[in-house]
Design an enzyme around this catalytic site. Structure first.
Site, PDB file in Angstrom:
ATOM      1  N   TRP A  10      35.705  17.259  85.611  1.00  0.00           N
ATOM      2  CA  TRP A  10      35.486  18.648  85.171  1.00  0.00           C
ATOM      3  C   TRP A  10      35.681  19.650  86.304  1.00  0.00           C
ATOM      4  CZ3 TRP A  10      30.385  18.555  81.744  1.00  0.00           C
ATOM      5  CH2 TRP A  10      30.628  17.810  80.590  1.00  0.00           C
ATOM      6  N   GLU A 167      46.918  10.069  92.573  1.00  0.00           N
ATOM      7  CA  GLU A 167      47.064  11.468  92.176  1.00  0.00           C
ATOM      8  C   GLU A 167      48.001  12.179  93.136  1.00  0.00           C
ATOM      9  OE1 GLU A 167      43.580  12.885  89.541  1.00  0.00           O
ATOM     10  OE2 GLU A 167      43.149  13.400  91.600  1.00  0.00           O
ATOM     11  N   SER A 212      47.995  16.476  85.937  1.00  0.00           N
ATOM     12  CA  SER A 212      48.558  17.079  84.734  1.00  0.00           C
ATOM     13  C   SER A 212      48.800  16.079  83.599  1.00  0.00           C
ATOM     14  CB  SER A 212      49.842  17.842  85.070  1.00  0.00           C
ATOM     15  OG  SER A 212      49.567  18.865  86.015  1.00  0.00           O
ATOM     16  N   GLY A 233      41.920  16.248  84.660  1.00  0.00           N
ATOM     17  CA  GLY A 233      41.273  17.497  85.057  1.00  0.00           C
ATOM     18  C   GLY A 233      41.240  18.477  83.895  1.00  0.00           C
ATOM     19  N   GLY A 234      42.152  19.446  83.918  1.00  0.00           N
ATOM     20  CA  GLY A 234      42.174  20.519  82.920  1.00  0.00           C
ATOM     21  C   GLY A 234      41.988  20.066  81.479  1.00  0.00           C
TER      22      GLY A 234
HETATM   23  P1  PGA Z   1      44.696  18.012  86.376  1.00  0.00           P
HETATM   24  O1  PGA Z   1      43.673  17.447  87.498  1.00  0.00           O
HETATM   25  O2  PGA Z   1      44.661  17.027  85.232  1.00  0.00           O
HETATM   26  O3  PGA Z   1      44.132  19.348  85.989  1.00  0.00           O
HETATM   27  O4  PGA Z   1      46.029  18.081  87.010  1.00  0.00           O
HETATM   28  C1  PGA Z   1      43.597  16.088  87.774  1.00  0.00           C
HETATM   29  C2  PGA Z   1      42.633  15.844  88.899  1.00  0.00           C
HETATM   30  O5  PGA Z   1      42.581  16.674  89.828  1.00  0.00           O
HETATM   31  O6  PGA Z   1      41.892  14.848  88.923  1.00  0.00           O
END
Ligand code: PGA
Length: 251
Positions: A10, A167, A212, A233-234
């Site tokens: 989050w 990542e 992403s 994330g998002g």
């Molecule tokens: P994102 O972030 O899905 O918004 O790119 C992933 C993360 O930082 O773990």
């Protein structure tokens, strides 16, 4: 067969009302998704409320960082024991935002990883290269060094009780996802590097992809041989999207 794993990160988002609405929708709409493990990594102040909402459910929870120290005069820090008090199963260590914005070195990350395991928490170890490093074709070197720092400090056997999240920094929060092939290549490299230490751990360890991941690309990423799920994330802040990504992990 490795079980797939989808974890929400989050970051510094949410509030009590939104968290409750989100988690109630996630619980309801993933109730029959037992083929994979689902978790959310939430800001510290919400751990207690999240514990109340998720206790005895199929969704686990954790934090986004932790102190490398067990206790002491470290103003503002949070210890592994405190996370355990609130029922955390997981803690993210070495997220690129921690490495870049807060200057955490691979050595600090390794100490946090070690502290987490000492307390019985499962570290989700984030590793990944920047755009410059990818363009300079040193992705494997960078990722290899980040992994090596853990092996040197905690030992290769420790990987048995951890999750690795690949990542690529250039894909985080940018909407620019690594292609399934690009991600698979690095996942395969990570698994092979671990196999050099221990083949059994390499075949069993969960290696997830982050950067992403969205409802419309999770399927093809998770279909790759060495990708065992995602760190989201998002898209983990929107119930419908997070549920769709969890669904993609069922196949
Ligand atoms: P994102 O972030 O899905 O918004 O790119 C992933 C993360 O930082 O773990």
């Amino acid at each position: 067969m490795r079980k797939k794993f989808v974890a929400g990160n989050w970051k510094m988002h949410g509030n009590l009302a939104h968290n409750q609405e989100l988690l109630e929708a996630v619980l309801k709409n993933t109730a029959n998704m037992r083929q994979s493990e689902i978790a959310v990594c939430v800001p510290f102040p919400y751990l207690s409320a999240v514990q109340d909402l998720l206790r005895n459910t199929h969704v686990k929870w954790g934090a986004q960082t932790v102190s490398e120290h067990d206790k002491g005069a470290y103003t503002g820090e949070v210890s592994t024991e405190m996370l355990s008090d609130f029922g955390c199963k997981y803690v993210i260590v070495g997220h690129s935002e921690r490495r870049v914005i807060y200057g955490e070195s691979s050595q600090t990350v390794a100490l946090k990883y070690l502290a987490a395991q000492r307390a019985g928490l499962i570290p989700i170890l984030c590793i990944g290269e920047t755009l410059e490093q990818r363009e300079a074709q040193i992705t494997e070197q960078v990722v290899g060094e980040q992994l090596n720092a853990i092996v040197e400090t905690a030992g290769a056997e420790s990987l048995m009780k951890s999750v690795v999240a690949y990542e690529p920094v250039w894909a985080i929060g940018t909407g620019k996802t690594a292609t399934p092939q690009q991600a698979q290549e690095v996942h395969e490299f990570i698994r092979k590097s671990i196999a050099d230490y221990n083949k059994k751990i390499a075949s069993e360890i969960t290696i997830i992809y982050g950067g992403s991941v969205k409802a419309n690309n999770a399927d093809e990423l998770f279909a790759m041989k060495d990708i065992d799920g995602g760190l989201i994330g998002g898209a983990s802040l929107i119930a419908e999207d997070f549920v769709a990504i969890c669904e993609a992990a069922q196949n």
